[in-house]
Enzyme design. Structure first.
Site, PDB file in Angstrom:
ATOM      1  N   GLU A 199     -42.559 -25.893 -46.155  1.00 53.57           N
ATOM      2  CA  GLU A 199     -43.617 -26.743 -45.606  1.00 53.57           C
ATOM      3  C   GLU A 199     -44.893 -25.939 -45.400  1.00 53.57           C
ATOM      4  OE1 GLU A 199     -40.394 -28.789 -42.565  1.00 53.57           O
ATOM      5  OE2 GLU A 199     -42.081 -27.653 -41.791  1.00 53.57           O
TER       6      GLU A 199
ATOM      7  N   CYS B 227     -51.212 -23.476 -41.967  1.00 57.32           N
ATOM      8  CA  CYS B 227     -50.008 -22.815 -41.474  1.00 57.32           C
ATOM      9  C   CYS B 227     -49.029 -22.768 -42.653  1.00 57.32           C
ATOM     10  CB  CYS B 227     -49.460 -23.659 -40.316  1.00 57.32           C
ATOM     11  SG  CYS B 227     -47.887 -23.083 -39.692  1.00 57.32           S
TER      12      CYS B 227
ATOM     13  N   CYS C 147     -34.931 -19.339 -42.611  1.00 58.30           N
ATOM     14  CA  CYS C 147     -35.220 -18.152 -41.802  1.00 58.30           C
ATOM     15  C   CYS C 147     -33.898 -17.590 -41.288  1.00 58.30           C
ATOM     16  CB  CYS C 147     -36.125 -18.511 -40.621  1.00 58.30           C
ATOM     17  SG  CYS C 147     -36.643 -17.078 -39.635  1.00 58.30           S
TER      18      CYS C 147
ATOM     19  N   CYS D 279     -33.496 -18.291 -34.007  1.00 52.20           N
ATOM     20  CA  CYS D 279     -33.976 -18.668 -32.670  1.00 52.20           C
ATOM     21  C   CYS D 279     -33.486 -20.097 -32.386  1.00 52.20           C
ATOM     22  CB  CYS D 279     -35.502 -18.588 -32.605  1.00 52.20           C
ATOM     23  SG  CYS D 279     -36.133 -16.941 -33.004  1.00 52.20           S
TER      24      CYS D 279
ATOM     25  N   CYS E  62     -35.756 -23.383 -32.597  1.00 47.34           N
ATOM     26  CA  CYS E  62     -36.572 -23.577 -33.807  1.00 47.34           C
ATOM     27  C   CYS E  62     -35.746 -24.275 -34.884  1.00 47.34           C
ATOM     28  CB  CYS E  62     -37.063 -22.219 -34.299  1.00 47.34           C
ATOM     29  SG  CYS E  62     -37.862 -22.272 -35.917  1.00 47.34           S
TER      30      CYS E  62
ATOM     31  N   SER F 217     -47.391 -13.834 -37.720  1.00 51.19           N
ATOM     32  CA  SER F 217     -46.611 -14.075 -36.504  1.00 51.19           C
ATOM     33  C   SER F 217     -45.188 -13.569 -36.706  1.00 51.19           C
ATOM     34  CB  SER F 217     -46.601 -15.584 -36.219  1.00 51.19           C
ATOM     35  OG  SER F 217     -45.854 -15.878 -35.068  1.00 51.19           O
TER      36      SER F 217
ATOM     37  N   CYS G 197     -42.121 -26.179 -36.664  1.00 52.25           N
ATOM     38  CA  CYS G 197     -41.591 -25.360 -37.736  1.00 52.25           C
ATOM     39  C   CYS G 197     -40.265 -25.874 -38.310  1.00 52.25           C
ATOM     40  CB  CYS G 197     -41.401 -23.981 -37.121  1.00 52.25           C
ATOM     41  SG  CYS G 197     -40.719 -22.767 -38.167  1.00 52.25           S
TER      42      CYS G 197
HETATM   43  N1  SAH Z   1     -40.881 -16.175 -37.581  1.00 52.13           N
HETATM   44  C1  SAH Z   1     -42.211 -16.066 -37.084  1.00 52.13           C
HETATM   45  C2  SAH Z   1     -43.176 -17.144 -37.576  1.00 52.13           C
HETATM   46  C3  SAH Z   1     -42.713 -18.567 -37.672  1.00 52.13           C
HETATM   47  S1  SAH Z   1     -42.611 -19.575 -36.255  1.00 52.13           S
HETATM   48  C4  SAH Z   1     -42.197 -16.046 -35.570  1.00 52.13           C
HETATM   49  O1  SAH Z   1     -41.170 -16.307 -34.993  1.00 52.13           O
HETATM   50  O2  SAH Z   1     -43.215 -15.711 -34.977  1.00 52.13           O
HETATM   51  C5  SAH Z   1     -44.205 -19.681 -35.525  1.00 52.13           C
HETATM   52  C6  SAH Z   1     -44.156 -19.894 -34.013  1.00 52.13           C
HETATM   53  O3  SAH Z   1     -43.643 -21.193 -33.677  1.00 52.13           O
HETATM   54  C7  SAH Z   1     -43.260 -18.884 -33.304  1.00 52.13           C
HETATM   55  O4  SAH Z   1     -43.862 -18.421 -32.139  1.00 52.13           O
HETATM   56  C8  SAH Z   1     -42.041 -19.733 -32.984  1.00 52.13           C
HETATM   57  O5  SAH Z   1     -41.281 -19.177 -31.954  1.00 52.13           O
HETATM   58  C9  SAH Z   1     -42.677 -21.068 -32.648  1.00 52.13           C
HETATM   59  N2  SAH Z   1     -41.757 -22.203 -32.675  1.00 52.13           N
HETATM   60  C10 SAH Z   1     -40.696 -22.405 -33.478  1.00 52.13           C
HETATM   61  N3  SAH Z   1     -40.088 -23.565 -33.197  1.00 52.13           N
HETATM   62  C11 SAH Z   1     -40.778 -24.127 -32.175  1.00 52.13           C
HETATM   63  C12 SAH Z   1     -40.636 -25.342 -31.427  1.00 52.13           C
HETATM   64  N4  SAH Z   1     -39.648 -26.199 -31.679  1.00 52.13           N
HETATM   65  N5  SAH Z   1     -41.536 -25.586 -30.447  1.00 52.13           N
HETATM   66  C13 SAH Z   1     -42.542 -24.712 -30.193  1.00 52.13           C
HETATM   67  N6  SAH Z   1     -42.728 -23.563 -30.865  1.00 52.13           N
HETATM   68  C14 SAH Z   1     -41.853 -23.257 -31.838  1.00 52.13           C
END
Ligand code: SAH
Length: 374
Positions: free
Chosen positions: A115, A128, A135, A139, A142, A224, A366
């Site tokens: 995306e 973005c 990934c 986390c 996410c 990021s 994301c």
């Molecule tokens: N892997 C990298 C970049 C991709 S995610 C990273 O973790 O930084 C970009 C940002 O969106 C990260 O800070 C991630 O933690 C956040 N993110 C992911 N899922 C989310 C969600 N459901 N709500 C809010 N932020 C989210």
């Protein structure tokens, strides 16, 4: 007697044999000018054609080969297809916020889905982008993290996302008329620092001037990361002034181990030390990302602790109201808790912003669109 296959399978490191994937076709962005010229010479095409194609694609932002009129009409499409194979196939684009946010789901040559999201603001426009299909960082809040890693993207697949966004801005596809793409954030699918060499080359193509790149400003590009410490340090030493964003999400190891599992490998102290190394080397302010999750990480004492950790450093906090993923028990913080959290950080003199929540109604978080599709 054991067969050869069984012998191989008994070697532990060969037990998991990943599916063989054909790599994406090589694109001008993968090859670079030198590689593209070499490729052309094996096809009997003069090297200066590469610069001509580069000017059309990177600067005019045109993918309409018929408009490449300085190429000979008989061989125009052969040259263009050789250097600009189609890497991204648009599955669907959804817009919201009165046409100023557009999220696109792309299918890659092997069926993998990624995306990208283009957001237009009054004074800037940001795309973005994804650095991986899926990934591996897992986390739990996410959407992308739930599906695991499919594969790394190629330089071409990354740069094409940016070129498309720049073209959409240039050609007035976004509401508000023609404009310029100013910012790129690696905040789509994937962990960019886990695909390090590729994103670095992709960044060079974004900032190199015509005809070898898109001519964007490095300062407008944000990488990021979950906190891959050795890679943060390596990026600090590259001499490219991109912005670093660190996804912290907790000011204590106990909680961070859960929210960002890679913390079990590099803990909070190590991640912040690497971030301060980045600020020293680049003189650039680091952005600390913090998803606000109701009753999980949004207590006032955690805000205080976060402020204490960041105090006196070149950092600002970017709070992201959690965008709940399907099936998740977590949701965004209450406004009053968010307010107290902000004030607790500010008491330490640390700047805080709360990110706007563009694209909520289009599965803006994301990985949500891709997760739904597959
Ligand atoms: N892997 C990298 C970049 C991709 S995610 C990273 O973790 O930084 C970009 C940002 O969106 C990260 O800070 C991630 O933690 C956040 N993110 C992911 N899922 C989310 C969600 N459901 N709500 C809010 N932020 C989210």
């Amino acid at each position: 007697m054991t067969t050869e296959i069984e012998d191989l399978a008994s070697l532990p490191q060969l037990k998991f044999i990943p599916p063989r994937r054909t790599p994406p076709p090589q694109h001008l962005a993968d090859l670079g000018a030198k590689g593209a010229k070499e490729l052309c010479s094996t096809h009997g095409i003069s090297g200066y054609r590469v610069d001509q194609v580069g000017r059309h694609w990177y600067s005019r932002l045109s993918s309409d080969f018929d408009s490449y009129t300085d190429l000979p009409s008989q061989t125009r499409s052969e040259i263009a297809k050789l250097l600009l194979p189609t890497l991204l196939n648009e599955v669907r684009t959804i817009t919201c916020d009165n046409g100023t946010t557009a999220k696109t789901l792309w299918k890659l040559h092997d069926g993998a889905l990624i995306e990208s999201v283009l957001m237009r603001y009054r004074d800037r426009s940001t795309v973005c982008i994804s650095s991986q299909a899926g990934c591996g960082m897992a986390c739990p809040f996410c959407a992308t993290g739930q599906g695991g890693l499919t594969r790394n993207l190629s330089v071409g697949e990354i740069v094409c996302q940016v070129q498309r966004a720049a073209a959409d801005m240039e050609h007035g596809a976004m509401s508000g008329g023609p404009g310029k793409l100013s910012n790129v954030v690696f905040m789509g699918m994937g962990e960019p620092l886990a695909n390090y060499n590729t994103i670095l080359t992709a960044i060079r193509r974004m900032i190199d001037p015509s005809p070898n790149g898109l001519g964007l400003s490095a300062r407008g590009i944000t990488v990021s990361t979950v906190g891959l410490v050795p890679r943060i340090r390596q990026l600090a030493d590259e001499g490219i002034p991109v912005t670093l964003a660190v996804s912290l999400h907790a000011p204590d190891d106990e909680l961070r181990n859960e929210l960002v599992p890679v913390n079990q490998r590099w803990n909070l102290r190590e991640v912040l030390d690497a971030a301060w190394y980045y600020t020293r080397q680049t003189k650039r302010r680091v952005s600390i990302e913090y998803a606000m999750i109701r009753d999980i990480n949004d207590q006032e004492w955690r805000g205080d602790r976060l402020g204490r950790l960041l105090k006196g450093h070149l950092a600002h906090v970017n709070l992201i109201p959690l965008n709940p993923t399907p099936g998740s028990k977590w949701t965004a913080s209450r406004p009053e808790d968010e307010q107290k959290f902000v004030e607790a950080i500010e008491r330490h003199g640390v700047p805080v912003t709360v990110r706007d929540t563009r694209g909520r109604e289009i599965d803006g978080a994301c990985g949500q669109l891709a997760a739904k599709e597959s």
